[in-house]
Design a protein around this motif. Structure first.
Motif, mmCIF file in Angstrom:
data_model
loop_
_atom_site.group_PDB
_atom_site.id
_atom_site.type_symbol
_atom_site.label_atom_id
_atom_site.label_comp_id
_atom_site.label_asym_id
_atom_site.label_seq_id
_atom_site.Cartn_x
_atom_site.Cartn_y
_atom_site.Cartn_z
ATOM 1 N N LYS A 1 5.283 -2.064 -15.049
ATOM 2 C CA LYS A 1 4.633 -0.805 -15.502
ATOM 3 C C LYS A 1 3.881 -0.171 -14.253
ATOM 4 O O LYS A 1 2.964 -0.667 -13.687
ATOM 5 C CB LYS A 1 3.701 -1.383 -16.480
ATOM 6 C CG LYS A 1 2.887 0.112 -17.223
ATOM 7 C CD LYS A 1 3.937 1.075 -17.847
ATOM 8 C CE LYS A 1 3.293 2.166 -18.536
ATOM 9 N NZ LYS A 1 3.968 3.126 -18.651
ATOM 10 N N HIS A 2 4.372 1.113 -14.072
ATOM 11 C CA HIS A 2 3.740 1.996 -12.779
ATOM 12 C C HIS A 2 2.550 2.766 -13.728
ATOM 13 O O HIS A 2 2.975 3.312 -14.765
ATOM 14 C CB HIS A 2 4.691 2.714 -12.366
ATOM 15 C CG HIS A 2 5.411 2.069 -11.381
ATOM 16 N ND1 HIS A 2 6.650 1.648 -11.639
ATOM 17 C CD2 HIS A 2 5.255 1.960 -9.972
ATOM 18 C CE1 HIS A 2 7.124 1.055 -10.651
ATOM 19 N NE2 HIS A 2 6.361 1.341 -9.610
ATOM 20 N N ALA B 1 0.024 2.517 -8.858
ATOM 21 C CA ALA B 1 -0.557 1.049 -9.132
ATOM 22 C C ALA B 1 0.284 0.520 -10.214
ATOM 23 O O ALA B 1 0.997 1.267 -10.778
ATOM 24 C CB ALA B 1 -1.958 1.073 -9.893
ATOM 25 N N VAL B 2 0.736 -0.865 -9.991
ATOM 26 C CA VAL B 2 1.514 -1.599 -10.724
ATOM 27 C C VAL B 2 1.273 -2.820 -11.047
ATOM 28 O O VAL B 2 0.748 -3.426 -10.353
ATOM 29 C CB VAL B 2 3.138 -1.408 -9.825
ATOM 30 C CG1 VAL B 2 2.995 -2.420 -8.753
ATOM 31 C CG2 VAL B 2 4.430 -1.826 -10.991
ATOM 32 N N LYS C 1 -0.138 -1.036 -0.461
ATOM 33 C CA LYS C 1 -1.407 -1.591 0.644
ATOM 34 C C LYS C 1 -1.100 -2.879 1.172
ATOM 35 O O LYS C 1 -1.784 -3.206 1.996
ATOM 36 C CB LYS C 1 -2.533 -1.370 -0.402
ATOM 37 C CG LYS C 1 -3.204 -0.216 -0.574
ATOM 38 C CD LYS C 1 -4.457 -0.271 -1.280
ATOM 39 C CE LYS C 1 -5.014 1.376 -1.463
ATOM 40 N NZ LYS C 1 -6.287 1.376 -2.214
ATOM 41 N N ASN C 2 -0.460 -3.741 0.407
ATOM 42 C CA ASN C 2 -0.073 -5.090 0.792
ATOM 43 C C ASN C 2 1.109 -5.200 1.671
ATOM 44 O O ASN C 2 2.174 -5.019 1.091
ATOM 45 C CB ASN C 2 0.044 -6.094 -0.275
ATOM 46 C CG ASN C 2 0.378 -7.463 0.114
ATOM 47 O OD1 ASN C 2 0.667 -7.848 1.122
ATOM 48 N ND2 ASN C 2 0.501 -8.555 -0.698
ATOM 49 N N ALA D 1 -0.347 -4.519 -7.729
ATOM 50 C CA ALA D 1 -0.022 -3.899 -6.530
ATOM 51 C C ALA D 1 -0.260 -2.447 -6.400
ATOM 52 O O ALA D 1 -0.412 -1.851 -7.584
ATOM 53 C CB ALA D 1 1.625 -4.239 -6.039
ATOM 54 N N GLU D 2 -0.717 -1.968 -5.357
ATOM 55 C CA GLU D 2 -0.962 -0.432 -5.270
ATOM 56 C C GLU D 2 -0.643 -0.133 -3.856
ATOM 57 O O GLU D 2 -0.540 -0.552 -3.025
ATOM 58 C CB GLU D 2 -2.562 -0.267 -5.747
ATOM 59 C CG GLU D 2 -3.442 -0.774 -4.613
ATOM 60 C CD GLU D 2 -4.711 -0.625 -5.118
ATOM 61 O OE1 GLU D 2 -5.196 0.527 -5.270
ATOM 62 O OE2 GLU D 2 -5.545 -1.629 -5.508
#
Length: 124
Positions: free
Chosen positions: A62-63, A81-82, A116-117, A94-95
């Motif tokens: 889900k975003h 973001a997800v 970002k990661n 994650a984002e």
């Protein structure tokens, strides 16, 4: 941008079946350039292969995203973001940002995902 908002909504549904996958792929030009954390995947076939691999290990995703903003270079950018659930039951968040470009017909011809990661897409 309507097409780009639709991209996120259809991406979240694409793992549920071939019809949903086709609806997502219909938003993209055949010669699309996908860039995942710096790795280029040229063409719709490479993107399709990525999606098949991605949804093989993801049960659900889900975003959420900010509105798309047009940049000086004509591309569009948004923060995202997800949250996701892998097929082994683990969950994650994650984002990052997405950068996109549309052709004259409103098809996505460029999509860059910058998480970002930096390890997010290592296995794809």
């Amino acid at each position: 941008m309507e097409v780009l908002d639709t991209y996120f909504r259809r991406y979240d549904e694409a793992g549920k079946g071939q019809e949903q996958m086709n609806e997502l792929l219909a938003l993209f030009s055949d010669d699309v350039m996908i860039v995942l954390n710096g790795a280029e995947k040229p063409g719709i076939q490479a993107f399709t292969q990525f999606l098949n691999t991605f949804f093989h290990v993801h049960e659900d995703i889900k975003h959420m995203w900010d509105g798309w903003v047009k940049r000086e270079d004509g591309k569009y950018e948004t923060n995202w973001a997800v949250c996701g659930k892998l097929t082994d039951g683990r969950v994650y968040t994650a984002e990052g940002i997405d950068i996109a470009e549309l052709d004259d017909q409103g098809m996505i011809v460029y999509l860059e995902n910058v998480p970002k990661n930096p390890e997010l897409f290592q296995r794809y």
